[in-house]
Design a protein around this motif. Sequence first.
Motif, PDB file in Angstrom:
ATOM      1  N   THR A 184      55.737  25.550  80.480  1.00  0.00           N
ATOM      2  CA  THR A 184      55.402  27.393  80.388  1.00  0.00           C
ATOM      3  C   THR A 184      56.493  27.762  81.794  1.00  0.00           C
ATOM      4  O   THR A 184      57.178  29.055  81.135  1.00  0.00           O
ATOM      5  CB  THR A 184      54.208  27.799  80.770  1.00  0.00           C
ATOM      6  OG1 THR A 184      53.967  26.946  82.147  1.00  0.00           O
ATOM      7  CG2 THR A 184      52.981  26.809  79.885  1.00  0.00           C
ATOM      8  N   LEU A 185      57.124  26.944  82.313  1.00  0.00           N
ATOM      9  CA  LEU A 185      57.996  27.134  83.806  1.00  0.00           C
ATOM     10  C   LEU A 185      59.213  27.166  82.646  1.00  0.00           C
ATOM     11  O   LEU A 185      60.144  27.948  82.826  1.00  0.00           O
ATOM     12  CB  LEU A 185      57.634  26.445  84.797  1.00  0.00           C
ATOM     13  CG  LEU A 185      58.775  26.866  86.510  1.00  0.00           C
ATOM     14  CD1 LEU A 185      58.914  28.570  85.941  1.00  0.00           C
ATOM     15  CD2 LEU A 185      58.482  25.820  86.693  1.00  0.00           C
ATOM     16  N   VAL A 186      59.444  26.300  81.967  1.00  0.00           N
ATOM     17  CA  VAL A 186      60.884  25.856  81.369  1.00  0.00           C
ATOM     18  C   VAL A 186      61.055  27.192  80.157  1.00  0.00           C
ATOM     19  O   VAL A 186      62.038  27.436  80.476  1.00  0.00           O
ATOM     20  CB  VAL A 186      60.666  25.105  80.631  1.00  0.00           C
ATOM     21  CG1 VAL A 186      61.823  24.629  80.298  1.00  0.00           C
ATOM     22  CG2 VAL A 186      60.926  23.339  81.620  1.00  0.00           C
ATOM     23  N   HIS A 187      60.157  27.367  79.662  1.00  0.00           N
ATOM     24  CA  HIS A 187      60.554  28.404  78.827  1.00  0.00           C
ATOM     25  C   HIS A 187      60.944  30.360  79.506  1.00  0.00           C
ATOM     26  O   HIS A 187      61.947  30.505  78.878  1.00  0.00           O
ATOM     27  CB  HIS A 187      58.548  29.103  78.087  1.00  0.00           C
ATOM     28  CG  HIS A 187      59.031  30.486  76.748  1.00  0.00           C
ATOM     29  ND1 HIS A 187      59.889  29.989  76.426  1.00  0.00           N
ATOM     30  CD2 HIS A 187      58.369  31.009  77.005  1.00  0.00           C
ATOM     31  CE1 HIS A 187      60.092  31.116  74.850  1.00  0.00           C
ATOM     32  NE2 HIS A 187      59.076  31.407  75.810  1.00  0.00           N
ATOM     33  N   LEU A 188      59.896  30.022  80.865  1.00  0.00           N
ATOM     34  CA  LEU A 188      60.975  31.656  81.900  1.00  0.00           C
ATOM     35  C   LEU A 188      61.912  30.678  82.400  1.00  0.00           C
ATOM     36  O   LEU A 188      62.545  32.135  81.658  1.00  0.00           O
ATOM     37  CB  LEU A 188      59.229  31.719  82.834  1.00  0.00           C
ATOM     38  CG  LEU A 188      60.325  32.479  83.627  1.00  0.00           C
ATOM     39  CD1 LEU A 188      59.814  33.977  83.663  1.00  0.00           C
ATOM     40  CD2 LEU A 188      59.096  32.460  85.194  1.00  0.00           C
ATOM     41  N   MET A 189      62.556  30.265  82.581  1.00  0.00           N
ATOM     42  CA  MET A 189      63.875  29.623  83.251  1.00  0.00           C
ATOM     43  C   MET A 189      65.091  29.536  82.361  1.00  0.00           C
ATOM     44  O   MET A 189      65.636  30.815  82.009  1.00  0.00           O
ATOM     45  CB  MET A 189      63.672  28.374  83.812  1.00  0.00           C
ATOM     46  CG  MET A 189      62.918  28.288  84.895  1.00  0.00           C
ATOM     47  SD  MET A 189      62.492  26.697  85.362  1.00  0.00           S
ATOM     48  CE  MET A 189      63.876  25.882  85.543  1.00  0.00           C
ATOM     49  N   THR A 190      64.682  29.485  80.865  1.00  0.00           N
ATOM     50  CA  THR A 190      64.967  29.998  80.021  1.00  0.00           C
ATOM     51  C   THR A 190      65.465  31.542  79.451  1.00  0.00           C
ATOM     52  O   THR A 190      66.857  32.030  78.808  1.00  0.00           O
ATOM     53  CB  THR A 190      64.822  28.741  78.212  1.00  0.00           C
ATOM     54  OG1 THR A 190      64.200  28.086  78.626  1.00  0.00           O
ATOM     55  CG2 THR A 190      65.692  28.836  77.491  1.00  0.00           C
ATOM     56  N   GLN A 191      64.607  31.793  79.497  1.00  0.00           N
ATOM     57  CA  GLN A 191      64.951  33.469  79.289  1.00  0.00           C
ATOM     58  C   GLN A 191      65.279  34.178  79.613  1.00  0.00           C
ATOM     59  O   GLN A 191      66.672  34.909  79.739  1.00  0.00           O
ATOM     60  CB  GLN A 191      63.172  33.992  79.214  1.00  0.00           C
ATOM     61  CG  GLN A 191      62.030  33.541  77.635  1.00  0.00           C
ATOM     62  CD  GLN A 191      60.636  34.274  77.522  1.00  0.00           C
ATOM     63  OE1 GLN A 191      60.253  33.974  78.423  1.00  0.00           O
ATOM     64  NE2 GLN A 191      60.766  35.101  76.955  1.00  0.00           N
ATOM     65  N   MET A 192      64.796  33.834  81.222  1.00  0.00           N
ATOM     66  CA  MET A 192      65.846  34.165  82.566  1.00  0.00           C
ATOM     67  C   MET A 192      67.795  34.128  82.361  1.00  0.00           C
ATOM     68  O   MET A 192      68.259  34.916  82.663  1.00  0.00           O
ATOM     69  CB  MET A 192      65.395  33.844  83.861  1.00  0.00           C
ATOM     70  CG  MET A 192      64.125  34.704  83.781  1.00  0.00           C
ATOM     71  SD  MET A 192      63.358  32.934  85.501  1.00  0.00           S
ATOM     72  CE  MET A 192      63.920  34.240  86.766  1.00  0.00           C
ATOM     73  N   LEU A 193      68.297  32.714  82.180  1.00  0.00           N
ATOM     74  CA  LEU A 193      69.273  32.731  81.487  1.00  0.00           C
ATOM     75  C   LEU A 193      69.829  33.647  80.183  1.00  0.00           C
ATOM     76  O   LEU A 193      70.819  33.395  80.316  1.00  0.00           O
ATOM     77  CB  LEU A 193      69.434  31.152  81.971  1.00  0.00           C
ATOM     78  CG  LEU A 193      69.491  30.740  83.768  1.00  0.00           C
ATOM     79  CD1 LEU A 193      69.359  29.465  83.197  1.00  0.00           C
ATOM     80  CD2 LEU A 193      70.024  31.505  83.981  1.00  0.00           C
TER      81      LEU A 193
END
Length: 508
Positions: A184-193
């Motif tokens: 879930t954290l990886v998904h957020l990081m990806t959306q930010m970039l």
Amino acid sequence: MAPMSKAPEHLSQQELESYLWGAANLLRGLIDAGDYKQYVFPLLFFKRLSDVWDAEYHNALAETGDEVYARSTADDRFNIPDGAHWSDVRNASRDVGRALLNAFRAIEAANPERLASVFGNASWTDKAQMPDETLKNLIEHLSRHPLSLAAVPEDELGNAYEYLIKQFADDSGHTAQEFYTNRTLVHLMTQMLEPQAGERIYDPTVGTGGMLISALAEVKRRGDDARTLGLYGQELIHTTASIARMNLVLHGVEDFRIATGNTLSEPAFIERDRLMTFNVVLANPPYSIKKWNREAWQTDPWGRNFLGAPPQGRADYAFFQHILRSLDPETGRCAVLFPHGVLFRNEEAAMRHKLIELDLLECVLGLGPNLFYNSPMEACVVVCRTQKPPERQGRILFIDAVHEVARDRAQSFLKPEHQERILKAYQAFDDQPGFAAVATIDEVLAKDGNLSIPRYVRPVVEASGSNPHGDVKTLWSGLEASGREFWQQMDAVVDMLDGMLTAEANHG
């Protein structure tokens, strides 16, 4: 080879995951839970390759009736040499481990571009650990359902593979950190970039490949052509690197490179005698590792020591500098998961000063505890860009999302609403009382370059008027804010003492 069959049955996602997890259950009590992945993933991958090959062969044979042509068509995707098919191993009456190993090596040798070292190096021939009966039970279990593309599309098998990775991480507990990052954290990081079609994506401590898969999914989700992505990763642990390769193949990725080795001492991706650069870097480096070559770092031939040499007791800023040096000078952006200590530890103050002065730092995102598998420490995500948009230059956004987490047993995760709130705050890049604050570089440097989030994002307290309860709330909020900063710093002190003890032990 399997006979031509009727239309394959379709398992629901839940049925598929339950079926695959059943293979791990056959190993329960026989080997350590942390070792399940070494055996289940290669077997699953082998079954998938064999079933996909069979389907291609039979379809081509049905169309032309030409066996030579059918074989050639099936080999276009990948080659399964004679004697190295799932059915060949299934028919082995004894020395099943040896039969598996021979098949794996034959397939790897026949497909050097795509499948080199993909099956890993588990102890298949150690009958004391993995007797024939256990291997036969595993093979028969996985033979119950076809895993062709028609029966199990790439996305579904890819999701099931990710499910198994999560299950293995849950089962193996403290050893999971080396290969698993909360998705879930990886998904957020990806959306930010916001990775774009055609870009190079890199994870220098790739683990099982979850961050690369998330970048792939994000590009697909926006309707762009994910086939043009270049995915790169390096992983220290051979078995984990193999799992990442299988993960990418099962997700239908063709353009990828997963290297095995130490990112700090032997970076794998070199281009024209320089570090290869990437548009997007996503990473969860092993935090505060103590055994690394600090002396070599001081004369690093790749120029990665431009901020300085981190202390021997923690290599966090060595990984950080490797990542920054690996960014494309025009479009490079990164999101890195770190323990909170990187934001304020005194021994890294000089490096932090230089980082801030270079205006690479765009956002510091504070998250709640228990997002690491082997530590209750609070985590943070640091986002950097080589070229910030003009309106963000000279400024840093701080987001305090410590309460934007949910708990399931001992682990934390981000619900979609948590991710959405954080992402919107990141995109807005402005002050949101109690949640986000923008500070200029001069303001941060005036605080000694300390990036501790409670120094910038203060809690919101309702006006109390003459209500005595309001005064209590005011006091409590203030105490809570200062208390969090205190405990974050105590975490760092404990970590530092741990490093000193380890260093002393290493020196006898």
